[in-house]
Enzyme design. Sequence first.
Site, PDB file in Angstrom:
ATOM      1  N   GLY A  47       0.673  -5.205   0.782  1.00 29.20           N
ATOM      2  CA  GLY A  47      -0.462  -5.239  -0.137  1.00 29.20           C
ATOM      3  C   GLY A  47      -0.091  -5.825  -1.478  1.00 29.20           C
ATOM      4  O   GLY A  47      -0.941  -6.369  -2.186  1.00 29.20           O
ATOM      5  N   ALA A  75       0.863  -1.183   0.000  1.00 26.51           N
ATOM      6  CA  ALA A  75       0.000   0.000   0.000  1.00 26.51           C
ATOM      7  C   ALA A  75       0.899   1.233   0.000  1.00 26.51           C
ATOM      8  O   ALA A  75       2.079   1.147   0.331  1.00 26.51           O
ATOM      9  CB  ALA A  75      -0.877  -0.006   1.241  1.00 26.51           C
ATOM     10  N   GLU A 105      -0.539  -9.421  -1.000  1.00 20.31           N
ATOM     11  CA  GLU A 105      -1.988  -9.659  -0.892  1.00 20.31           C
ATOM     12  C   GLU A 105      -2.646  -9.604  -2.267  1.00 20.31           C
ATOM     13  O   GLU A 105      -3.531 -10.399  -2.590  1.00 20.31           O
ATOM     14  CB  GLU A 105      -2.616  -8.649   0.065  1.00 20.31           C
ATOM     15  N   GLU A 129       4.001  -5.475   7.314  1.00 16.89           N
ATOM     16  CA  GLU A 129       3.164  -4.467   7.965  1.00 16.89           C
ATOM     17  C   GLU A 129       3.479  -4.309   9.456  1.00 16.89           C
ATOM     18  O   GLU A 129       3.393  -3.223  10.003  1.00 16.89           O
ATOM     19  CB  GLU A 129       1.684  -4.820   7.798  1.00 16.89           C
TER      20      GLU A 129
HETATM   21  N1  T1G Z   1       4.684   3.393   0.147  1.00 18.24           N
HETATM   22  C1  T1G Z   1       5.167   4.606  -0.190  1.00 18.24           C
HETATM   23  N2  T1G Z   1       6.482   4.860  -0.458  1.00 18.24           N
HETATM   24  C2  T1G Z   1       7.329   3.832  -0.367  1.00 18.24           C
HETATM   25  C3  T1G Z   1       6.900   2.515  -0.015  1.00 18.24           C
HETATM   26  C4  T1G Z   1       5.512   2.320   0.242  1.00 18.24           C
HETATM   27  N3  T1G Z   1       5.011   1.120   0.556  1.00 18.24           N
HETATM   28  N4  T1G Z   1       8.003   1.703  -0.008  1.00 18.24           N
HETATM   29  C5  T1G Z   1       9.047   2.472  -0.346  1.00 18.24           C
HETATM   30  N5  T1G Z   1       8.655   3.739  -0.559  1.00 18.24           N
HETATM   31  C6  T1G Z   1       9.491   4.872  -0.984  1.00 18.24           C
HETATM   32  C7  T1G Z   1      10.584   5.188   0.028  1.00 18.24           C
HETATM   33  O1  T1G Z   1      10.089   6.058   1.021  1.00 18.24           O
HETATM   34  C8  T1G Z   1      11.617   5.841  -0.867  1.00 18.24           C
HETATM   35  O2  T1G Z   1      11.153   7.160  -1.140  1.00 18.24           O
HETATM   36  C9  T1G Z   1      11.501   5.065  -2.175  1.00 18.24           C
HETATM   37  O3  T1G Z   1      10.201   4.450  -2.147  1.00 18.24           O
HETATM   38  C10 T1G Z   1      12.545   3.984  -2.324  1.00 18.24           C
HETATM   39  O4  T1G Z   1      12.458   3.195  -1.123  1.00 18.24           O
HETATM   40  C11 T1G Z   1      -2.629  -3.099   2.759  1.00 18.24           C
HETATM   41  C12 T1G Z   1      -1.329  -1.823   4.669  1.00 18.24           C
HETATM   42  C13 T1G Z   1      10.290  -1.815  -1.358  1.00 18.24           C
HETATM   43  C14 T1G Z   1      12.173  -3.058  -0.273  1.00 18.24           C
HETATM   44  O5  T1G Z   1       6.384  -1.993   4.295  1.00 18.24           O
HETATM   45  O6  T1G Z   1      10.634  -2.222   2.271  1.00 18.24           O
HETATM   46  O7  T1G Z   1       0.924  -2.794   2.251  1.00 18.24           O
HETATM   47  O8  T1G Z   1      13.157   8.422  -0.232  1.00 18.24           O
HETATM   48  O9  T1G Z   1      14.808   3.631  -0.367  1.00 18.24           O
HETATM   49  O10 T1G Z   1      16.034   0.279  -0.592  1.00 18.24           O
HETATM   50  O11 T1G Z   1      -1.852  -4.867   4.054  1.00 18.24           O
HETATM   51  O12 T1G Z   1      11.198   0.490   0.184  1.00 18.24           O
HETATM   52  O13 T1G Z   1      12.988   7.901  -2.681  1.00 18.24           O
HETATM   53  O14 T1G Z   1      11.404   9.568  -1.632  1.00 18.24           O
HETATM   54  O15 T1G Z   1      13.420   1.765   0.661  1.00 18.24           O
HETATM   55  O16 T1G Z   1      15.190  -0.285  -2.945  1.00 18.24           O
HETATM   56  C15 T1G Z   1       3.890  -2.646   3.340  1.00 18.24           C
HETATM   57  C16 T1G Z   1       8.197  -0.826   2.463  1.00 18.24           C
HETATM   58  C17 T1G Z   1       3.142  -1.368   3.281  1.00 18.24           C
HETATM   59  C18 T1G Z   1       7.452  -2.097   2.183  1.00 18.24           C
HETATM   60  C19 T1G Z   1      12.605  -1.021  -1.628  1.00 18.24           C
HETATM   61  N6  T1G Z   1       5.092  -2.552   2.541  1.00 18.24           N
HETATM   62  N7  T1G Z   1       9.254  -0.570   1.505  1.00 18.24           N
HETATM   63  O17 T1G Z   1      13.795  -0.755  -0.926  1.00 18.24           O
HETATM   64  O18 T1G Z   1      14.244   1.606  -1.740  1.00 18.24           O
HETATM   65  S1  T1G Z   1       1.688  -1.409   4.235  1.00 18.24           S
HETATM   66  C20 T1G Z   1       6.260  -2.206   3.107  1.00 18.24           C
HETATM   67  C21 T1G Z   1      10.429  -1.277   1.539  1.00 18.24           C
HETATM   68  C22 T1G Z   1       0.667  -2.451   3.369  1.00 18.24           C
HETATM   69  C23 T1G Z   1      -1.391  -3.787   3.227  1.00 18.24           C
HETATM   70  C24 T1G Z   1      -0.551  -2.942   4.083  1.00 18.24           C
HETATM   71  C25 T1G Z   1      11.484  -0.826   0.573  1.00 18.24           C
HETATM   72  C26 T1G Z   1      11.610  -1.704  -0.679  1.00 18.24           C
HETATM   73  P1  T1G Z   1      12.246   8.343  -1.444  1.00 18.24           P
HETATM   74  P2  T1G Z   1      13.790   2.560  -0.537  1.00 18.24           P
HETATM   75  P3  T1G Z   1      14.918   0.186  -1.576  1.00 18.24           P
END
Ligand code: T1G
Length: 654
Positions: free
Chosen positions: A100, A61, A103, A123
């Site tokens: 997500g 998400a 999912e 999450e």
């Molecule tokens: N949403 C918005 N921005 C995100 C994002 C996300 N999920 N994930 C990364 N970014 C942005 C981050 O802030 C950065 O921004 C850029 O992308 C590159 O990220 C419904 C509710 C995917 C492994 O927790 O683990 O889904 O600084 O530097 O090292 O049940 O990002 O460039 O402006 O980390 O290559 C669950 C979180 C969400 C994954 C990539 N998902 N992200 O790593 O790049 S909740 C997560 C990561 C959800 C559902 C629930 C990592 C990555 P900027 P980065 P990276």
Amino acid sequence: MTVNVEIDGEIAIVTIENPPVNALSGAVRERLLTLVELLDGDANIRAVVLTGAGRLFVAGADIVEFDRPPEPPFLPEVIARIEAAAKPWIAAIRGAALGGGLELALGCRFRVATANARFALPEINLGIIPGAGGTQRLPRVVGVAEAARIVAENYTPVGAEALRLGLVDTLMEEPLVPGAVSFARAALGRALPPRSLNRGVSAPASDVWAEAEGRVVADAKGATAPLQALQALRHGIDYGAEAGLALERKTFLALRSTEEAAALRHLFFAERAALRPADMRLQSPRSVETVGVVGGGTMGSGIAAALLNGGLSVVLIEQDEEGVFRARSTLAKLFESSRRRGLFGAGGDASGWMDRLETTIGYGTVERCELVIEAVFEDLAVKRAVFAELGRVCRPGTVLATNTSYIDPRLIAEGLLGPERFLGLHFFSPAHVMKLLEIIPTPQTAPDVLATGYDLARRLGKVPVRSGICDGFIGNRILRRYRTEAEVLVRAGVGIAAVDAAMRAFGFAMGPFEMQDMAGLDIAFLYREAARSRGEPVPDMPGDLLVRVGRKGQKSGGGWYDYIDGNRRPIRSPEAERIIAPLVGAKKEMAGEEIVARLMTAMADEGRTILDEGIVASAADIDLVEVHGYGFPRRRGGPMFQASRQDMTITRTL
Ligand code: T1G
């Protein structure tokens, strides 16, 4: 943002393109919902391949949306509609399917992936639980025990492991999409598998729940989401998928708006911003493959281990055979500890860890290093002598760094040949574990040298925070203020153990007095004595009275607490209380919340001063220092985050 559609015969290819990580923003959800209706209604289309543009499928998400109320179409609705589609959807996954994203893939009829694809429901790291069916579809695809590990314990199957679990139907090489299209065509010739949510699932043996719950609670460190994720999963097994989905969504929405979730999101974004400060985005770092480390003591060996864990080669320089022997035996232990912590991946492959280590006496081979980090005794003269040698024997382009924890780097670099290549890289002990790296440039540090510090942090998996030059940089300055305020409370009559108990209840592993007994009371004492010798009006503190009679903490058998027979468990010390009595007022009861508020206020005040002095770029950076260097409980977000929430509360009540 776009969600593109291409047609390949009877197969539609839907590609989510929402840089940088294909997050499922409101616009993406809306477009997917439109497309599933369109494609279901198109008689020429028999199946749909869903993939992500770029290096990964979908990162989840859009976390940015979590600070606002949820906006329709909601992800569970989109996924349920895809799952119910008349035409089977095949998720084609490379890189990662997270949160997500996983999912969404579980709502598809099939999942195909490349061997490097990672699958996770992270999450809980954001203080929430999966909110779009993950806790219900996953156990029906991979079984309850494995699903519990993924949902509540950050278990992240990759490639072949995901295939073994049945999370993916097949693995394939790139080019992924044509492979997925062929897979889709073949699948159309066979009976389709049941939709994930409709697959049978057998309730596990009762010990599976008990074991999972035990692990989850033990690892949670006071965080609430992991256990609630497991409970949502179990609810669906005990009462059916619909009931499970209802509890999952209710719990997700409740947690999404908690302080803990806001704190964890704050850190998530702060950690990423810290790696890429605006003025570094156009700077290329110097190339570094071999790093010299001068000094094989606790810090030097820890730094060497961190470098080896990061895949670099290390030349560890000691003064004599004994030093080399001591360093090598320390490193052997650190190698074991890194392997036990799974740092070398599931196979335990140490990827030549020890082969990339050279230990040597003197600077004979240091010229092959592109970076050298000094980690010798905290004495200016000793450090200067090291850099005088390094300036002479290293190549002109070699970056030279000091690991000093409080000496002014400008004084260390005085007279150095090529001062533009010098900076402070302050690691935190144990350096192969602690993520914080304070980066301290001098006014002469060249931009590409500074960029080299940031690039090193990235390669070591560390969180870099740039600090200006002041006494104690950022973290030690705040630590001093925190400890002083704790002693002020004791001087006012609040019990030593009461202060420690309050801070442990807040989430610290140890209270300030337990921690000082471990680190040594003499550090603060000597700091205050030095200030007094400079004529500064530093009043006597209870800790001074203890040090003056030799109570320096665990190392001297007692400090704020007593320690019996070498046992490290702190025991209330009537002796310590007698010694500090002249400085302590009448016994004062103070609620734990008030103790926490007083110490948080002191930390935030010092943080604001550090910000005002321009020593640090942002309040979020201060929070990163505290969380990654000083054990501040992650689920609380940091002292500046806490203060901002208090301010908000105050604003709200005004
Ligand atoms: N949403 C918005 N921005 C995100 C994002 C996300 N999920 N994930 C990364 N970014 C942005 C981050 O802030 C950065 O921004 C850029 O992308 C590159 O990220 C419904 C509710 C995917 C492994 O927790 O683990 O889904 O600084 O530097 O090292 O049940 O990002 O460039 O402006 O980390 O290559 C669950 C979180 C969400 C994954 C990539 N998902 N992200 O790593 O790049 S909740 C997560 C990561 C959800 C559902 C629930 C990592 C990555 P900027 P980065 P990276």
